[in-house]
Design an enzyme around this catalytic site. Structure first.
Site, PDB file in Angstrom:
ATOM      1  N   SER A   1       0.837  -1.196   0.000  1.00 38.47           N
ATOM      2  CA  SER A   1       0.000   0.000   0.000  1.00 38.47           C
ATOM      3  C   SER A   1       0.871   1.245   0.000  1.00 38.47           C
ATOM      4  O   SER A   1       2.038   1.208   0.428  1.00 38.47           O
ATOM      5  CB  SER A   1      -0.897   0.020   1.242  1.00 38.47           C
ATOM      6  OG  SER A   1      -1.559   1.250   1.407  1.00 38.47           O
TER       7      SER A   1
ATOM      8  N   TYR B   1      -2.026  -0.974  10.490  1.00 41.50           N
ATOM      9  CA  TYR B   1      -2.168  -1.351   9.084  1.00 41.50           C
ATOM     10  C   TYR B   1      -0.948  -0.919   8.278  1.00 41.50           C
ATOM     11  O   TYR B   1      -0.375  -1.719   7.518  1.00 41.50           O
ATOM     12  CB  TYR B   1      -3.430  -0.714   8.517  1.00 41.50           C
ATOM     13  CG  TYR B   1      -3.645  -0.955   7.040  1.00 41.50           C
ATOM     14  CD1 TYR B   1      -4.187  -2.154   6.579  1.00 41.50           C
ATOM     15  CD2 TYR B   1      -3.330   0.027   6.096  1.00 41.50           C
ATOM     16  CE1 TYR B   1      -4.389  -2.372   5.223  1.00 41.50           C
ATOM     17  CE2 TYR B   1      -3.534  -0.181   4.748  1.00 41.50           C
ATOM     18  CZ  TYR B   1      -4.069  -1.385   4.313  1.00 41.50           C
ATOM     19  OH  TYR B   1      -4.270  -1.593   2.966  1.00 41.50           O
TER      20      TYR B   1
END
Length: 298
Positions: free
Chosen positions: A190, A203
């Site tokens: 990401s 995350y």
């Protein structure tokens, strides 16, 4: 005029009618209840046989990026094993039907990526159901925002790492004995690995780990003819965002901070996975391919 992924368009004006609103779903979130619907490429992805005869396992294949990748792989000729949570069956059934319409073999394998037993059996059942395995896409993930580290409990931290990192380790390790030279492993990292949000400490940490895992393993496996790469999405419209992946007040402007000026759609990620899975990327290993609307990354 009908459009596919090869149509010449202005990317800043693509999806001009996309208007995300405040909304909430309980985890894990469903495409079936997402407003507006995400574009998974159902009506636009056109295959050209780039993955004919290949056999792929995709985690998180019921919705979002995983579903778009599954559709693209099937239309490129690959048989697909789909991993997803049992609670996501309504989405998974729809995607499995689209894949079957493409004329490929589809195996549906619901379960929880936090369970090491499931992850290891997932590989074996994929090999059995598909008759082999040569593409592994570690895409399934957990993202829940938290605004204060003092309220980030051990359970969420553990669940996020198990879903995003441990499952990748368990699945990849179990898959290696089945992967022949020419096989590929693709991990979903990401933009959070490079530009972490203050509300996504756990995350973002997993995504940085995925990046490093990818680059280290790529060096180990390249001499064996197995390529390992990653795709790093930016802000992409999926059920992850509305099931506490983002605070609700951020949803109406989600993705507008990118240079392209909008959120991405899962359909815009699928070609990146196809490229990394296909032999045309034969000299690409240890790479993180950023698909983030133009945001600078290292």
């Amino acid at each position: 005029m009908s459009r596919d992924q090869y149509t010449f368009v202005n990317p800043a004006e693509l999806y001009a009618d996309f208007d995300p609103q405040k909304q909430h779903q309980p985890e894990p979130g469903l495409d079936a209840e997402l407003t507006p619907k995400a574009d998974l490429g159902e009506d636009t992805y056109r295959g050209t046989g780039r993955l004919a005869g290949r056999k792929a396992l995709i985690t998180g294949a019921d919705s979002g990026i995983g579903a778009a990748t599954a559709i693209a792989f099937a239309r490129e000729g690959a048989d697909v094993a789909m991993s997803y949570l049992p609670e996501e069956e309504v989405d998974a059934s729809r995607i499995a039907g689209i894949l079957q319409d493409a004329g490929v073999t589809v195996v549906t394998l619901p379960g929880d990526l936090k369970d090491p037993g499931y992850c290891r059996s997932l590989v074996e059942r994929s090999v059995e159901g598909l008759g082999g395995l040569d593409i592994v896409v570690n895409n399934g993930g957990k993202q829940v925002f938290n605004e204060d580290l003092t309220t980030l409990d051990d359970q969420q931290f553990d669940d996020t790492f198990k879903t995003n990192v441990y499952a990748m380790f368990w699945i990849t390790k179990a898959a290696l004995p089945h992967l022949k030279p020419g096989s590929t492993i693709i991990n979903t990292t990401s933009i959070q690995a490079y530009n972490p949000s203050e509300t996504l400490v756990d995350y973002a940490s997993t995504k940085a780990t995925i990046n490093t895992f990818t680059k280290a393993l790529a060096q180990q496996l390249a001499p064996k003819g197995i390529r390992v790469n990653a795709v790093a999405p930016g802000p992409i419209w999926t059920p992850l965002q509305v099931s506490d992946g983002q605070p609700q007040d951020k949803l109406p402007t989600f993705g507008e901070q990118t240079p392209i000026g909008r959120a991405g759609q899962p359909a815009e990620l699928a070609p990146a996975y196809v490229f990394l899975a296909s032999p045309e990327s034969s000299y690409v290993a240890g790479e993180t391919l950023n698909v983030n609307g133009g945001s600078p990354t290292p």
